[in-house]
Design a protein around this motif. Structure first.
Motif, PDB file in Angstrom:
ATOM      1  N   GLY A 745      16.746 -23.193  -8.883  1.00 24.12           N
ATOM      2  CA  GLY A 745      16.424 -24.610  -8.982  1.00 24.12           C
ATOM      3  C   GLY A 745      14.947 -24.907  -8.830  1.00 24.12           C
ATOM      4  N   SER A 795      31.874 -23.765 -11.553  1.00 23.65           N
ATOM      5  CA  SER A 795      30.659 -24.109 -10.828  1.00 23.65           C
ATOM      6  C   SER A 795      29.780 -24.913 -11.779  1.00 23.65           C
ATOM      7  CB  SER A 795      29.913 -22.859 -10.371  1.00 23.65           C
ATOM      8  OG  SER A 795      30.699 -22.099  -9.482  1.00 23.65           O
ATOM      9  N   ILE A 797      26.109 -26.868 -12.585  1.00 28.17           N
ATOM     10  CA  ILE A 797      24.692 -27.079 -12.273  1.00 28.17           C
ATOM     11  C   ILE A 797      24.247 -28.356 -12.968  1.00 28.17           C
ATOM     12  CG2 ILE A 797      22.344 -26.214 -12.544  1.00 28.17           C
ATOM     13  CD1 ILE A 797      23.404 -23.398 -12.392  1.00 28.17           C
ATOM     14  N   GLU A 873      32.341 -26.156  -6.909  1.00 26.96           N
ATOM     15  CA  GLU A 873      31.010 -26.397  -6.354  1.00 26.96           C
ATOM     16  C   GLU A 873      30.099 -27.022  -7.386  1.00 26.96           C
ATOM     17  OE1 GLU A 873      29.444 -22.635  -5.154  1.00 26.96           O
ATOM     18  OE2 GLU A 873      29.336 -21.846  -7.206  1.00 26.96           O
ATOM     19  N   SER A 875      25.784 -27.770  -7.937  1.00 28.71           N
ATOM     20  CA  SER A 875      24.383 -27.632  -7.522  1.00 28.71           C
ATOM     21  C   SER A 875      23.554 -28.652  -8.287  1.00 28.71           C
ATOM     22  CB  SER A 875      23.868 -26.218  -7.793  1.00 28.71           C
ATOM     23  OG  SER A 875      24.567 -25.273  -7.017  1.00 28.71           O
ATOM     24  N   TYR A 877      19.711 -29.972  -9.227  1.00 29.93           N
ATOM     25  CA  TYR A 877      18.280 -29.687  -9.277  1.00 29.93           C
ATOM     26  C   TYR A 877      17.519 -30.966  -9.603  1.00 29.93           C
ATOM     27  CZ  TYR A 877      19.877 -24.827  -9.994  1.00 29.93           C
ATOM     28  OH  TYR A 877      20.482 -23.603  -9.884  1.00 29.93           O
ATOM     29  N   ASN A 884      17.606 -32.181  -0.460  1.00 29.22           N
ATOM     30  CA  ASN A 884      18.069 -30.811  -0.677  1.00 29.22           C
ATOM     31  C   ASN A 884      18.574 -30.191   0.619  1.00 29.22           C
ATOM     32  OD1 ASN A 884      17.356 -30.902  -3.388  1.00 29.22           O
ATOM     33  ND2 ASN A 884      15.333 -29.997  -3.053  1.00 29.22           N
ATOM     34  N   HIS A 889      17.274 -27.046  -4.105  1.00 22.57           N
ATOM     35  CA  HIS A 889      18.354 -27.818  -4.707  1.00 22.57           C
ATOM     36  C   HIS A 889      19.354 -28.252  -3.635  1.00 22.57           C
ATOM     37  CE1 HIS A 889      20.172 -23.760  -4.593  1.00 22.57           C
ATOM     38  NE2 HIS A 889      21.340 -24.395  -4.526  1.00 22.57           N
ATOM     39  N   ARG A 890      20.219 -29.119  -4.066  1.00 22.73           N
ATOM     40  CA  ARG A 890      21.294 -29.572  -3.187  1.00 22.73           C
ATOM     41  C   ARG A 890      22.587 -28.905  -3.646  1.00 22.73           C
ATOM     42  NH1 ARG A 890      22.260 -33.461   0.474  1.00 22.73           N
ATOM     43  NH2 ARG A 890      24.394 -34.274   0.681  1.00 22.73           N
ATOM     44  N   HIS A 891      23.340 -28.342  -2.681  1.00 21.40           N
ATOM     45  CA  HIS A 891      24.579 -27.652  -2.981  1.00 21.40           C
ATOM     46  C   HIS A 891      25.742 -28.427  -2.373  1.00 21.40           C
ATOM     47  CE1 HIS A 891      27.103 -24.247  -4.064  1.00 21.40           C
ATOM     48  NE2 HIS A 891      27.694 -24.352  -2.887  1.00 21.40           N
ATOM     49  N   GLU A 893      29.966 -28.450  -2.003  1.00 22.05           N
ATOM     50  CA  GLU A 893      31.263 -27.789  -2.150  1.00 22.05           C
ATOM     51  C   GLU A 893      32.347 -28.849  -2.022  1.00 22.05           C
ATOM     52  OE1 GLU A 893      31.798 -24.466   0.402  1.00 22.05           O
ATOM     53  OE2 GLU A 893      30.098 -23.348  -0.409  1.00 22.05           O
TER      54      GLU A 893
END
Length: 912
Positions: A745, A795, A797, A873, A875, A877, A884, A889-891, A893
């Motif tokens: 990211g 997943s 992004i 999940e 993610s 960017y 973040n 980046h921020r993740h 779940e």
């Protein structure tokens, strides 16, 4: 006192009288200004005339008596076009209508060339007949065709075809449409054809160069642009490059399409010439096309104005049929290894692959297949069926590699050759009839009338592959389906790779006498003809085989596909003007070829071949499993982003199980990463190619037009591979927009066109993701593509594209107030099937998921589902740094059930 004269003329010299009687040449010699003027006159006029007559002409001659243009030999060296073969040691070998450079022993065309056609009518139309201006060609002084025709066909608003052809052998349409994005002009009396776009930019211009039509040699010269050109495996095309359009082991795999750019617009020219053709890129962007044909030449022209527009038009010509099935995007393995017990070795390999959880889709069996004339003993057929059973019982697909020729048996013989023949003949004959009956060698006898014929004996032509003699069915003939049906004998297959179908012939051939039969036969043609059947053999109907050679692979593929009603996918190593799946062959394992394979696959996709297969780590004997391991591992990483991949081991294994330790881990990781990206690849392929050259993806960016060290992967990814051994850094020329490193990211802070240096690792290629895109992946890869699609949760992004904008905000106290705010956006799709696509949209606060159409069974029905139904999940960017929860980046779940869309129009997930 100093003595002096009493007056100016005291020396006795009469100045006035002598000055009046001085000769004119004395005045010139005594005047500096006049001497300079005279020297300039000699340099500008007299010297070129002397050079013109005594250096460039093979002999002094007079202007042509036909009243047309004389043409000049004062041609810049960079713009000279070779006249005939060009390099000749004796000026007498140069046609008198050409120019001859005695210093360099070069014969070249005048400008404009005298070798052209003229028309007696003031204006051209479809019925106009063109007559040759010169009765003989510069190729061995062969007679030119007295009459040819020019056909111009308005195919669509962006596609026009231009053909120079023999009206006795070919009749073409000349349609007209009113609304179109191009214009054309045909000048008379000396033929000149110019096709331009509506802005006046040339697409195709014959530049008053040679137009030659003679028996077995036609030549047309044209120009597309003064700027860059791309195609035929090259980015960019450069002066001096020569390409041969004649299917062979080293030939071009894609369609012969040339892109050009002029003033920001892109145009295309597709060479639709089935005979052996040589394309030379001469100085000043002149393109010389020479073909061994008697029919003529046809060019498809495309006005663009973008490369994508050109690809769309080309795809219509190719007749592309979407054979893509999801499993085809996984890895395909084939082995051609010496073995005393091939069935046991194959069984052991499949067991070991299962133990190591090797992700792959299919196997070709114990070895590529060459069918035997002896079908009663059933040795080949029995092995083929056993391979099919073994591979399919191990839950893999069976994709045999099959060659088009048939091995035959001969009695022992001595090789001889006839002085009048260009091909070695042997004294071998088919085994006698009584022996034939006992061994049931009945393909060659029963279907004798379907085989290519020797020019000398009129019997089936005998080629050679390795140590085996082979014969070649003419798959253009009706009835060859029966041959293939008998050879396959009902074997169950899931697809087929048709290899060596140029077709291959390794028998020795004499070419030193070819010039007696063909007026032009260059070293480039010699190399192309070397491993293909002898050029002068015939088809069963008596036609010279050479003229139909390029179609052989197409005909074999068409015959093969007709055997299976379920339309199984067919890879083919040789295709001509078709949309078949490309099977690239004969790639040596070198760092140079690693880059070339990327370039060719990218150009192939841009030219209409979206499904392009390349052999990983090469597929020839030239592989060293000690010194080239690092290269091979990097090649596997490249395979992550190729349209289709094939792993083909020859004498030394190069499949993933042949590696150990870290190298093996890198390879399996690369294959798993490919599986994780397949949802994106599958979605991308519904609309365009996966791998793309920079000029195709960013046609408006001049800084990227000739870049060949980085490639787009769909619309949203960019790869910058390290293509040198021990390379630790790569240089990125930044495309327009916002970009992040895919896996971390990290934002790449650079302007469009700016070079950026970034570190690279042994474990991967540098990969960037475009801001404004949403990428759907399945990180938990399984052992096959279809199992991953069904079992691995998604997943996502979200790569935001954020901009500062000014908005008006209503304030009760002060009224409207202008305020600077940041607006972010991203979007993406996941194609499920023709009746279901998931749509993703996001800003810096929310991600929304909606559906197009209503085929929820594809992921919600337990019995019918082929896709997983959960997102595990996300993610993000591009958020503000304080939002973040990872470095860049921020993740998030958050398990999301996509089947909720059955009951609601939209699923919304909060991102911060």
């Amino acid at each position: 006192m100093i003595p002096h004269a009493d007056n100016e003329k005291s020396d006795g010299y009469d100045y006035d009288t002598e000055e009046k009687t001085m000769k004119w040449h004395h005045k010139i010699l005594l005047s500096s200004s006049l001497k300079v003027a005279l020297l300039a006159l000699i340099t500008a006029v007299i010297a070129p005339m002397l050079v013109y007559h005594y250096v460039y002409y093979p002999s002094l001659d007079l202007p042509p008596s036909d009243g047309f243009s004389a043409g000049s030999c004062l041609v810049r060296r960079s713009a000279r076009l070779m006249c005939g073969v060009g390099q000749v040691n004796d000026s007498k070998l140069c046609h008198p209508q050409c120019c001859y450079d005695t210093d360099n022993s070069i014969c070249f065309h005048r400008s404009p060339s005298r070798f052209t056609y003229v028309m007696d009518d003031d204006e051209w139309d479809a019925n106009t007949t063109l007559r040759s201006r010169i009765s003989t060609s510069p190729f061995n002084f062969t007679d030119t065709l007295r009459q040819i025709k020019l056909s111009i066909d308005d195919v669509s608003a962006t596609h026009v075809s231009v053909a120079f052809h023999n009206p006795l052998l070919l009749t073409l349409e000349s349609r007209r449409i009113e609304e179109k994005n191009y214009t054309y002009q045909v000048d008379s009396p000396e033929l000149s054809v110019v096709v331009s776009d509506n802005l006046g930019n040339d697409i195709f211009n014959t530049i008053r160069g040679p137009i030659i039509a003679a028996e077995n040699i036609w030549e047309v010269v044209f120009k597309m642009t003064d700027e860059d050109m791309y195609g035929l495996g090259e980015i960019p095309l450069e002066e001096g490059m020569v390409k041969i359009i004649y299917s062979n082991a080293r030939g071009e795999s894609g369609v012969p399409l040339i892109f050009s750019q002029t003033n920001g617009s892109y145009h295309g020219v597709l060479l639709d010439i089935s005979g052996p053709t040589e394309v030379t890129f001469a100085g000043e962007n002149q393109i010389v096309v020479r073909s061994i044909t008697n029919v003529g030449m046809k060019f498809h022209l495309f006005s663009g104005p973008t490369p994508k527009d050109i690809m769309t038009d080309v795809t219509k010509i190719l007749g592309f049929q979407n054979q893509l099935q999801y499993w085809m995007l996984g890895a395909h393995i084939c082995s051609d290894l010496p073995s005393s017990d091939a069935q046991t070795d194959l069984s052991d390999y499949l067991t070991a692959a299962l133990k190591d959880k090797l992700p792959f889709e299919s196997h070709c069996g114990t070895a590529p297949v060459v069918f035997d004339d002896d079908v009663c003993e059933d040795s080949v057929q029995a092995n083929l069926k056993a391979d099919s059973t073994l591979v399919r019982n191990n839950n893999k697909r069976f994709i045999p590699h099959i060659s088009p020729y048939i091995s035959v048996y001969y009695e022992e013989s001595e090789e001889t050759f006839d002085d009048n023949s260009t091909h070695i003949e042997t004294t071998t004959e088919f085994i006698t009839e009584s022996i034939t009956e006992s061994y049931c060698r009945n393909i060659s006898s029963e279907y004798d009338n379907l085989m290519l014929r020797s020019a000398d004996t009129e019997k089936p032509y005998k080629g050679k592959v390795g140590n085996a003699f082979v014969i070649y069915p003419d798959y253009k003939e009706q009835g060859t389906e029966k041959v293939m049906r008998k050879l396959l004998d009902g074997t169950e297959i899931d697809g087929a790779v048709l290899e060596n179908n140029w077709p291959l012939d390794e028998s020795f051939k004499f070419v030193n006498e070819t010039s007696e039969y063909l007026p032009y036969f260059s070293k480039n043609f010699e190399d192309a003809f070397n491993y293909t059947p002898q050029w002068n053999i015939t088809r069963p109907n008596g036609e010279i085989y050479m003229y139909n050679h390029n179609e052989y692979g197409n005909n074999f593929a068409r015959t093969f596909s007709n055997l299976y009603d379920d339309n199984i996918p067919i890879w083919t190593s040789s295709q001509w003007m078709s949309g078949d799946i490309v099977n690239k062959q004969n790639v040596n394992t070198t760092w140079t070829n690693l880059q070339r394979e990327l370039i060719e696959a990218a150009l192939g996709g841009a030219s209409g071949h979206k499904l392009w297969s390349s052999p990983i780590c090469g597929d020839t004997e030239h592989y060293n499993n000690v010194t080239q391991v690092r290269l091979c591992v990097k090649w596997y990483m490249m395979a992550t982003y190729l349209p289709l991949i094939k792993i083909h081991s020859k004498s030394i294994p190069r499949d993933p199980l042949a590696f150990t330790g870290t190298n093996k881990n890198y390879i399996i990781t690369a294959l798993n990463r490919r599986l994780s990206l397949l949802p994106y690849f599958y979605t991308t392929l519904q609309e365009g190619p996966i791998l793309r050259p920079m000029f195709y993806q960013f046609p408006e960016s001049k800084n990227l037009s000739s870049v060949k060290t980085q490639f787009s992967v769909g619309d949203d990814l960019l790869i910058v591979p390290d293509l040198l051994p021990s390379q630790t850094h790569v240089h990125v020329t930044m495309p327009p927009g916002v970009w992040y490193e895919l896996w971390s990211g990290v934002h790449i802070d650079a302007e469009e066109g700016q070079p950026v240096t970034m570190t690279t690792t042994d474990a991967d290629f540098l990969t960037l993701i475009r801001g404004g895109s949403i990428l759907v992946m399945q990180k938990d890869a399984r052992e096959t593509a279809e199992e991953t699609r069904l079992r691995s949760q998604y997943s996502i992004i979200v790569a935001l594209d954020c901009h500062n904008v000014t908005v008006n905000i209503s304030d009760p106290a002060t009224g409207n107030v202008a305020k600077n705010v940041t607006e972010c956006h991203a979007e993406g799709k996941l194609y499920i099937n023709d009746n279901m696509t998931l749509v993703f949209e996001a800003n810096d606060e929310y991600l929304s998921i909606t559906s197009e159409d209503e085929d929820f069974d594809a992921f919600c029905d337990a019995e019918k589902a082929v896709w997983v139904d959960h997102v595990k999940e996300i993610s993000v960017y591009g958020l503000q740094e304080d939002l973040n929860n990872f470095d860049h980046h921020r993740h998030i779940e958050n398990v999301i059930n996509l089947c909720d869309l059955k009951d609601k129009e939209e699923i919304v997930i909060q991102l911060n």
